[in-house]
Design a protein around this motif. Structure first.
Motif, PDB file in Angstrom:
ATOM      1  N   PRO A 231       0.821  -1.205   0.000  1.00 23.76           N
ATOM      2  CA  PRO A 231       0.000   0.000   0.000  1.00 23.76           C
ATOM      3  C   PRO A 231       0.855   1.255   0.000  1.00 23.76           C
ATOM      4  O   PRO A 231       2.017   1.240   0.386  1.00 23.76           O
TER       5      PRO A 231
ATOM      6  N   ARG B 232      -1.908   0.908   6.746  1.00 21.61           N
ATOM      7  CA  ARG B 232      -2.485   2.149   6.240  1.00 21.61           C
ATOM      8  C   ARG B 232      -2.777   3.114   7.382  1.00 21.61           C
ATOM      9  O   ARG B 232      -2.900   2.701   8.530  1.00 21.61           O
TER      10      ARG B 232
ATOM     11  N   ASN C 239       1.767   0.989   9.879  1.00 20.96           N
ATOM     12  CA  ASN C 239       1.858   2.364   9.400  1.00 20.96           C
ATOM     13  C   ASN C 239       1.955   3.290  10.613  1.00 20.96           C
ATOM     14  O   ASN C 239       1.276   3.061  11.622  1.00 20.96           O
TER      15      ASN C 239
END
Length: 331
Positions: free
Chosen positions: A8, A136, A178
């Motif tokens: 991602p 994310r 993240n």
């Protein structure tokens, strides 16, 4: 042949600071990181939502300082909504997972699946919600946390630690979180199980896992005036001075059911959600007694309905089983 999923984009991050006092209307000097742009995972803003100061500060600590926050309380208090509405005002992507006895380890972590690529069958790892969110800038909410199976909940034990990584054994991969991944949970029983018989399906959770939550906030029912204001905001037809007496009587009935539950006289109680349902049903069934029966009384044990009828009589000055006239609500 196995195909690795795409990594991602890690570049998206909070790019501004907001005043918690200005945005949430609470007394604090806290400045909170936020995103300038919204995406498809940001919840819609509820403009009439009212924030509890203590719980809001706990949730904001989660977003600002990457603390793992659990919000505990009785049903209908708006625990999950509270987290979502904070995220909505920060433009922070938010994903809510409702845990239940059918959620498995594969649902959370992921599994191999056969897909067609360029006309050929290939085996590809399909990420579960945990690794997807972990990589994310997403706030992941485990709703009804104490309804999850204890053996499944051990999957997330490592990521409960700040900076905790997730190991995918089937992929021989270790995922780094993240920097802007956030983790929240809501719970009715704080992991103690169905002690009072109110929450069937609630599990006793491992204390070592509960201990990993950095902050546990309790969201109780709101003070009288605030709860009345919320009902009026949700049901605009009942807003204004003309309906204050009706809303006050309805809130008084709800308060008596809560006291009755605490005293052991009732096995259920009126949550704020039920109170709002009652108010909304007045648009369909204008008599308060009729709407009350359909909104709450019929959910109660038959042996307890006389107690509920007494509560109604004390607050409305009339018997619950009186024949009702279809008059506009509040008249």
């Amino acid at each position: 042949m196995p195909v690795q999923p795409e990594r991602p984009n890690m570049m998206n991050q909070p790019d501004r600071l907001l005043s918690a006092k200005e945005v949430f209307g609470i007394e604090t000097d806290l400045m909170v990181p936020a995103f300038s742009q919204r995406d498809e995972h940001v919840p819609e803003i509820d403009s009439v939502y009212r924030f509890n100061r203590e719980v809001t500060l706990a949730i904001l600590a989660g977003f600002t300082h990457n603390r793992r926050v659990m919000v505990q309380g009785l049903h209908g208090t708006g625990k999950s909504t509270h987290i979502e509405q904070v995220a909505a005002r920060l433009n922070w992507p938010c994903v809510r997972v409702n845990l239940d006895g059918h959620i498995s380890r594969l649902d959370l972590v992921g599994k191999d699946a056969v897909v067609i690529r360029d006309g050929q069958q290939v085996t590809e790892f399909q990420e579960g919600i945990v690794p997807w969110a972990l990589q994310r800038p997403v706030a992941l909410i485990f709703d009804e946390y104490d309804a999850g199976r204890p053996d499944v909940m051990f999957v997330i034990q490592r990521i409960l630690e700040q900076g905790g990584k997730l190991t995918l054994l089937d992929q021989n991969r270790v995922l780094d979180p993240n920097p802007h991944f956030r983790l929240f949970a809501t719970s009715n029983t704080i992991g103690q199980g169905n002690m009072n018989g109110l929450y069937h399906g609630a599990q006793r959770l491992n204390h070592a896992q509960i201990d990993r939550w950095n902050i546990v906030a309790t969201l109780n029912y709101l003070p009288r005036e605030e709860e009345i204001a919320i009902v009026a905001a949700r049901v605009p037809a009942l807003a204004g001075e003309a309906h204050q007496a009706l809303l006050s009587a309805m809130r008084a009935v709800a308060e008596l059911t809560r006291k009755g539950f605490a005293a052991g006289d009732l096995s259920t109680l009126m949550s704020p959600r039920t109170l709002i349902n009652w108010a909304e049903n007045l648009a369909i069934f204008p008599d308060p007694a009729h709407a009350f029966r359909l909104s709450f009384v019929n959910k109660c044990d038959e042996a307890e309905r006389a107690v509920v009828a007494e509560y109604f009589q004390r607050c409305f000055g009339r018997e619950l089983d009186e024949s009702f006239a279809l008059q506009p609500a509040g008249r």
